[in-house]
Design a protein around this motif. Structure first.
Motif, PDB file in Angstrom:
ATOM      1  N   ASN A   1      16.926  52.915  20.382  1.00  0.00           N
ATOM      2  CA  ASN A   1      17.253  54.492  20.881  1.00  0.00           C
ATOM      3  C   ASN A   1      18.679  54.816  20.166  1.00  0.00           C
ATOM      4  O   ASN A   1      19.926  53.721  20.079  1.00  0.00           O
ATOM      5  N   PRO A   2      18.324  55.503  19.432  1.00  0.00           N
ATOM      6  CA  PRO A   2      17.637  56.909  18.972  1.00  0.00           C
ATOM      7  C   PRO A   2      16.665  55.905  18.614  1.00  0.00           C
ATOM      8  O   PRO A   2      17.002  54.830  17.894  1.00  0.00           O
ATOM      9  N   GLY A   3      14.979  56.577  18.550  1.00  0.00           N
ATOM     10  CA  GLY A   3      14.284  56.301  18.344  1.00  0.00           C
ATOM     11  C   GLY A   3      14.215  57.610  16.317  1.00  0.00           C
ATOM     12  O   GLY A   3      14.802  57.916  16.845  1.00  0.00           O
ATOM     13  N   PRO A   4      13.684  56.313  15.702  1.00  0.00           N
ATOM     14  CA  PRO A   4      12.485  57.205  14.760  1.00  0.00           C
ATOM     15  C   PRO A   4      13.093  58.143  14.764  1.00  0.00           C
ATOM     16  O   PRO A   4      12.253  58.634  15.426  1.00  0.00           O
ATOM     17  N   GLY A   5      13.833  59.154  14.252  1.00  0.00           N
ATOM     18  CA  GLY A   5      12.961  60.819  13.740  1.00  0.00           C
ATOM     19  C   GLY A   5      13.337  61.271  14.887  1.00  0.00           C
ATOM     20  O   GLY A   5      13.569  62.703  15.493  1.00  0.00           O
TER      21      GLY A   5
ATOM     22  N   LYS B   1      19.540  34.139   6.702  1.00  0.00           N
ATOM     23  CA  LYS B   1      18.143  33.773   7.287  1.00  0.00           C
ATOM     24  C   LYS B   1      17.558  35.541   8.144  1.00  0.00           C
ATOM     25  O   LYS B   1      16.436  35.461   9.064  1.00  0.00           O
ATOM     26  N   ALA B   2      18.892  36.405   8.216  1.00  0.00           N
ATOM     27  CA  ALA B   2      18.180  37.764   8.834  1.00  0.00           C
ATOM     28  C   ALA B   2      17.147  38.439   7.597  1.00  0.00           C
ATOM     29  O   ALA B   2      16.906  38.545   6.967  1.00  0.00           O
ATOM     30  N   LYS B   3      16.279  39.323   9.100  1.00  0.00           N
ATOM     31  CA  LYS B   3      15.722  39.888   9.156  1.00  0.00           C
ATOM     32  C   LYS B   3      16.353  41.345   9.340  1.00  0.00           C
ATOM     33  O   LYS B   3      17.141  40.783   9.823  1.00  0.00           O
ATOM     34  N   SER B   4      15.533  42.275   8.974  1.00  0.00           N
ATOM     35  CA  SER B   4      15.956  43.657   9.176  1.00  0.00           C
ATOM     36  C   SER B   4      15.272  44.737   9.164  1.00  0.00           C
ATOM     37  O   SER B   4      14.137  44.783   9.450  1.00  0.00           O
ATOM     38  N   PHE B   5      15.311  45.912  10.186  1.00  0.00           N
ATOM     39  CA  PHE B   5      14.792  46.821  10.595  1.00  0.00           C
ATOM     40  C   PHE B   5      15.705  47.843  10.139  1.00  0.00           C
ATOM     41  O   PHE B   5      17.227  48.594  10.691  1.00  0.00           O
ATOM     42  N   THR B   6      14.891  49.535   9.601  1.00  0.00           N
ATOM     43  CA  THR B   6      15.861  50.297   9.579  1.00  0.00           C
ATOM     44  C   THR B   6      15.316  51.882  10.303  1.00  0.00           C
ATOM     45  O   THR B   6      14.291  51.466   9.887  1.00  0.00           O
ATOM     46  N   TRP B   7      16.225  52.652  10.091  1.00  0.00           N
ATOM     47  CA  TRP B   7      14.912  53.630  11.211  1.00  0.00           C
ATOM     48  C   TRP B   7      16.641  55.052  11.069  1.00  0.00           C
ATOM     49  O   TRP B   7      17.385  54.759  10.494  1.00  0.00           O
ATOM     50  N   ASP B   8      15.675  55.903  10.969  1.00  0.00           N
ATOM     51  CA  ASP B   8      17.145  57.299  11.277  1.00  0.00           C
ATOM     52  C   ASP B   8      16.427  58.295  11.943  1.00  0.00           C
ATOM     53  O   ASP B   8      15.738  58.430  12.480  1.00  0.00           O
ATOM     54  N   PHE B   9      18.183  59.052  12.320  1.00  0.00           N
ATOM     55  CA  PHE B   9      17.858  60.135  13.563  1.00  0.00           C
ATOM     56  C   PHE B   9      18.359  61.006  12.978  1.00  0.00           C
ATOM     57  O   PHE B   9      19.541  60.705  11.970  1.00  0.00           O
ATOM     58  N   SER B  10      18.232  61.999  14.104  1.00  0.00           N
ATOM     59  CA  SER B  10      19.595  62.992  13.664  1.00  0.00           C
ATOM     60  C   SER B  10      20.365  63.804  14.715  1.00  0.00           C
ATOM     61  O   SER B  10      20.387  63.474  16.072  1.00  0.00           O
ATOM     62  N   VAL B  11      21.331  64.590  14.562  1.00  0.00           N
ATOM     63  CA  VAL B  11      21.772  65.119  15.288  1.00  0.00           C
ATOM     64  C   VAL B  11      21.976  66.269  15.213  1.00  0.00           C
ATOM     65  O   VAL B  11      22.631  66.523  14.344  1.00  0.00           O
ATOM     66  N   ASN B  12      21.934  67.689  16.486  1.00  0.00           N
ATOM     67  CA  ASN B  12      22.396  68.439  17.076  1.00  0.00           C
ATOM     68  C   ASN B  12      23.083  69.169  17.082  1.00  0.00           C
ATOM     69  O   ASN B  12      24.279  68.691  17.198  1.00  0.00           O
TER      70      ASN B  12
END
Length: 156
Positions: free
Chosen positions: A44-48, A145-156
């Protein structure tokens, strides 16, 4: 005796079987829509998503992971909740504890979160698009040994 056409028949189609029309819709929601790795239960926040300036960033892992958060290219300092009391004293239930203005890793729940605030590396989320990444690795492994996850979100 003439019968009126039934609800599935048009005039002139008497004696013919009704035609069946089928339409299918599908949608992805939750984990499928967010394309979360198996090790991540929720974010949280989720992608988009569009959020407010002071919104918390939160990642919940399946059991057994360490993590760090990176926001807009800046790796945030992390404080572990189990290290707040020091090595020798237990925090009593209901006790007040000062939490530093860092990302907070909770090893009991396998979560990491960050709240923009005064004194933190990021004091607020400014209007526009932000890129968040989480690096995560098994507790019994090392960060290399790390993995990663990337996402984006916007601020209004």
């Amino acid at each position: 005796m003439n019968e009126a056409p039934g609800p599935c028949r048009k005039a002139g189609q008497e004696g013919q079987p009704p035609k069946l029309q089928v339409g299918l819709n599908s949608a992805q929601t939750g984990r499928e829509a967010q394309k979360l790795p198996a090790e991540v239960s929720s974010i949280n926040p989720g992608p988009g998503d569009i959020v407010l300036r002071q919104s918390q960033i939160f990642v919940d892992f399946t059991d057994g992971y360490n993590a760090v958060l990176i926001l807009d290219g800046l790796e945030l300092p992390v404080t572990r909740l189990d290290e707040l009391s020091g090595a020798t004293q237990m925090i009593q239930p209901g006790a007040q504890v000062d939490i530093p203005a860092t990302a907070i890793y909770d090893p009991g729940n396998f979560t990491i979160s960050f709240q923009p605030q005064v004194g933190a590396a990021i004091t607020g989320l400014f209007q526009g698009k932000h890129i968040a990444s989480v690096l995560f690795w098994k507790i019994d492994a090392t960060r290399d040994k790390a993995k990663s996850f990337t996402w984006d979100f916007s601020v209004n």
